[in-house]
Design a protein around this motif. Structure first.
Motif, PDB file in Angstrom:
ATOM      1  N   TRP A 129      -4.729   8.597  -4.363  1.00 23.71           N
ATOM      2  CA  TRP A 129      -3.416   8.225  -3.825  1.00 23.71           C
ATOM      3  C   TRP A 129      -3.187   6.723  -3.999  1.00 23.71           C
ATOM      4  N   ASP A 130      -4.177   5.919  -3.598  1.00 20.85           N
ATOM      5  CA  ASP A 130      -4.019   4.466  -3.660  1.00 20.85           C
ATOM      6  C   ASP A 130      -4.111   3.943  -5.087  1.00 20.85           C
ATOM      7  N   ILE A 194     -15.533   0.195  -3.438  1.00 24.46           N
ATOM      8  CA  ILE A 194     -15.896   1.405  -2.708  1.00 24.46           C
ATOM      9  C   ILE A 194     -14.679   1.861  -1.909  1.00 24.46           C
ATOM     10  N   PRO A 195     -14.278   3.117  -2.015  1.00 28.33           N
ATOM     11  CA  PRO A 195     -13.095   3.554  -1.262  1.00 28.33           C
ATOM     12  C   PRO A 195     -13.350   3.535   0.236  1.00 28.33           C
ATOM     13  N   PRO A 196     -12.315   3.285   1.027  1.00 28.93           N
ATOM     14  CA  PRO A 196     -12.470   3.327   2.474  1.00 28.93           C
ATOM     15  C   PRO A 196     -12.586   4.772   2.951  1.00 28.93           C
ATOM     16  N   THR A 197     -12.846   4.943   4.215  1.00 33.06           N
ATOM     17  CA  THR A 197     -12.780   6.281   4.789  1.00 33.06           C
ATOM     18  C   THR A 197     -11.321   6.726   4.835  1.00 33.06           C
ATOM     19  N   ALA A 198     -11.106   8.023   4.883  1.00 29.61           N
ATOM     20  CA  ALA A 198      -9.735   8.537   4.975  1.00 29.61           C
ATOM     21  C   ALA A 198      -9.050   8.017   6.238  1.00 29.61           C
ATOM     22  N   ARG A 199      -9.803   7.905   7.316  1.00 30.62           N
ATOM     23  CA  ARG A 199      -9.229   7.417   8.569  1.00 30.62           C
ATOM     24  C   ARG A 199      -8.750   5.977   8.420  1.00 30.62           C
ATOM     25  N   HIS A 200      -9.560   5.137   7.787  1.00 29.27           N
ATOM     26  CA  HIS A 200      -9.161   3.743   7.587  1.00 29.27           C
ATOM     27  C   HIS A 200      -7.943   3.665   6.662  1.00 29.27           C
ATOM     28  N   PHE A 201      -7.954   4.477   5.620  1.00 29.25           N
ATOM     29  CA  PHE A 201      -6.823   4.497   4.688  1.00 29.25           C
ATOM     30  C   PHE A 201      -5.528   4.834   5.417  1.00 29.25           C
ATOM     31  N   GLY A 203      -4.854   4.508   8.523  1.00 32.18           N
ATOM     32  CA  GLY A 203      -4.511   3.469   9.482  1.00 32.18           C
ATOM     33  C   GLY A 203      -3.898   2.228   8.862  1.00 32.18           C
ATOM     34  N   GLN A 204      -3.978   2.106   7.526  1.00 28.67           N
ATOM     35  CA  GLN A 204      -3.476   0.921   6.836  1.00 28.67           C
ATOM     36  C   GLN A 204      -2.103   1.125   6.199  1.00 28.67           C
ATOM     37  N   ARG A 205      -1.509   2.304   6.330  1.00 21.68           N
ATOM     38  CA  ARG A 205      -0.280   2.596   5.587  1.00 21.68           C
ATOM     39  C   ARG A 205       0.867   1.664   5.964  1.00 21.68           C
ATOM     40  N   ILE A 280       8.703   5.918   3.321  1.00 22.59           N
ATOM     41  CA  ILE A 280       8.709   6.199   4.759  1.00 22.59           C
ATOM     42  C   ILE A 280       8.116   5.035   5.539  1.00 22.59           C
ATOM     43  N   CYS A 281       6.969   4.545   5.062  1.00 21.77           N
ATOM     44  CA  CYS A 281       6.253   3.503   5.808  1.00 21.77           C
ATOM     45  C   CYS A 281       6.994   2.176   5.820  1.00 21.77           C
ATOM     46  N   ILE A 282       7.816   1.916   4.792  1.00 18.74           N
ATOM     47  CA  ILE A 282       8.520   0.640   4.787  1.00 18.74           C
ATOM     48  C   ILE A 282       9.534   0.587   5.918  1.00 18.74           C
ATOM     49  N   TRP A 283      10.131   1.733   6.275  1.00 17.75           N
ATOM     50  CA  TRP A 283      11.052   1.742   7.412  1.00 17.75           C
ATOM     51  C   TRP A 283      10.300   1.592   8.725  1.00 17.75           C
ATOM     52  N   LEU A 284       9.093   2.145   8.796  1.00 18.73           N
ATOM     53  CA  LEU A 284       8.262   1.925   9.980  1.00 18.73           C
ATOM     54  C   LEU A 284       7.832   0.460  10.070  1.00 18.73           C
ATOM     55  N   ALA A 285       7.624  -0.162   8.897  1.00 14.70           N
ATOM     56  CA  ALA A 285       7.302  -1.591   8.879  1.00 14.70           C
ATOM     57  C   ALA A 285       8.482  -2.425   9.371  1.00 14.70           C
ATOM     58  N   VAL A 286       9.702  -1.986   9.047  1.00 15.76           N
ATOM     59  CA  VAL A 286      10.895  -2.677   9.555  1.00 15.76           C
ATOM     60  C   VAL A 286      10.919  -2.633  11.078  1.00 15.76           C
ATOM     61  N   LEU A 287      10.579  -1.480  11.653  1.00 16.32           N
ATOM     62  CA  LEU A 287      10.515  -1.378  13.112  1.00 16.32           C
ATOM     63  C   LEU A 287       9.461  -2.324  13.677  1.00 16.32           C
ATOM     64  N   SER A 288       8.307  -2.426  12.996  1.00 14.40           N
ATOM     65  CA  SER A 288       7.275  -3.365  13.435  1.00 14.40           C
ATOM     66  C   SER A 288       7.786  -4.799  13.389  1.00 14.40           C
ATOM     67  N   ARG A 289       8.536  -5.102  12.352  1.00 14.90           N
ATOM     68  CA  ARG A 289       9.117  -6.451  12.216  1.00 14.90           C
ATOM     69  C   ARG A 289      10.016  -6.765  13.402  1.00 14.90           C
TER      70      ARG A 289
END
Length: 329
Positions: A129-130, A194-201, A203-205, A280-289
């Motif tokens: 995915w990444d 080395i790829p991160p764990t799925a959980r870490h991945f 959590g970073q979206r 999707i995540c960019i709109w969630l990032a706008v909310l964080s902003r």
């Protein structure tokens, strides 16, 4: 052979980390590279890490006076303590071969900063995915890896780079440019990560999407993804055309600078999935902003990275610095 470069690794693990594997890797680095680990882990973990790391590794605590992005603080602690002009900065999941390390250090002979290309050693679903993100970045320019090589003298001329920025690699690259430094894009030097764990991945979206606030053109394009996808969904041929265009763009990135030998042929198929996630995540990032910034280390960070123009004004005097010559290898 005398050491001619320094490898700086900022580290901060709040839980049990793969210290044995990291120690084994650092032990394989060539003797001409000195190694500094700047460890901001809790005290009990710090002591365990110091015992496990090879004797050749110098282990430091990050400067207590620093505030903001912990990775930047760790890097700048290492830069200030560095014993050599040519520095390799690397995250704890980056794994250089001796040949790759030699190549990026050699390219500092004609540059102030070298940007190689990371790729994942293993490919679980989230690494595939990444990888699509990396291919799109390659198609549009260059990717943002977890490692850079840089001359210490240019960071001395700018007094480092800002720890207020979340997108620390872009902040460093722009700071070097602002000081009149030359960047070498080593898109053909592929360094394992080395790829991160799925959980870490997962959590970073949102945090990774937030980085786009430092690139207004990219931000605008990403904000349009969901509206355009909704519009195209009413006309399947347009939706298929959009999906095909994204895969073609990623394939362009895969074919650049020898990428076909590294990235599997199916890598481009993941581009539409990544694009929808980013849309999707960019709109969630706008909310964080709007809430004061993206969550970080118990607080919030609002700044993605300073603009090139702002950094140019701040570091205008650095253009007059004398350029230090390369050390002998």
């Amino acid at each position: 052979m005398a050491s001619s470069a320094e490898y700086i690794l900022p580290l901060k693990w709040t839980g049990e980390g793969p210290i044995t594997e990291l120690a084994d890797y650092l032990a394989t680095l060539p003797e001409w590279v000195e190694v500094t680990v700047v460890d901001g882990s809790p005290e009990n973990s710090f002591e365990r890490h110091a015992r496990a790391l090879p004797p050749r590794v110098r282990v430091l605590r990050p400067d207590a006076s620093g505030a903001g992005n912990g990775k930047v603080i760790g890097v700048l602690t290492g830069v200030r303590a560095a014993r050599h002009e040519r520095l390799v900065l690397a995250d704890d999941d980056v794994r250089y071969s001796a040949e790759q390390l030699r190549e990026v250090v050699n390219r500092l002979d004609d540059a102030d900063l070298v940007r190689p290309q990371n790729y994942f050693r293993e490919l679980p679903w989230h690494a595939r995915w990444d990888t699509a993100r990396s291919l799109i970045n390659r198609a549009l320019g260059s990717d943002y890896p977890g490692t850079l090589a840089v001359r210490r003298s240019i960071l001395e001329a700018t007094d480092g780079y800002s720890s207020e920025a979340l997108f620390e690699n872009l902040e460093l690259i722009r700071t070097v440019h602002a000081a009149g430094g030359r960047e070498a894009r080593a898109d053909d030097v592929f360094v394992v990560r080395i790829p991160p764990t799925a959980r870490h991945f997962l959590g970073q979206r949102i945090r990774q999407a937030y980085d786009s606030f430092a690139q207004p053109g990219r931000l605008a394009a990403e904000l349009l993804i969901v509206p355009l996808a909704a519009y195209a969904a009413e006309r399947p041929h347009r939706l298929l055309a959009g999906i095909g265009s994204l895969m073609a763009l990623a394939e362009v990135g895969r074919r650049r600078q020898g990428g076909r030998s590294i990235f599997p042929p199916t890598s481009a198929f993941w581009a539409p999935v990544w694009a929808l996630e980013r849309g999707i995540c960019i709109w969630l990032a706008v909310l964080s902003r709007l809430r004061g910034g993206v969550p970080y280390a118990g607080g919030r960070m609002k700044l993605a990275a300073h603009s090139q123009a702002w950094l140019g004004r701040r570091h205008a005097q650095a253009h007059t610095r004398p350029r230090q010559g390369a050390e002998a290898q």
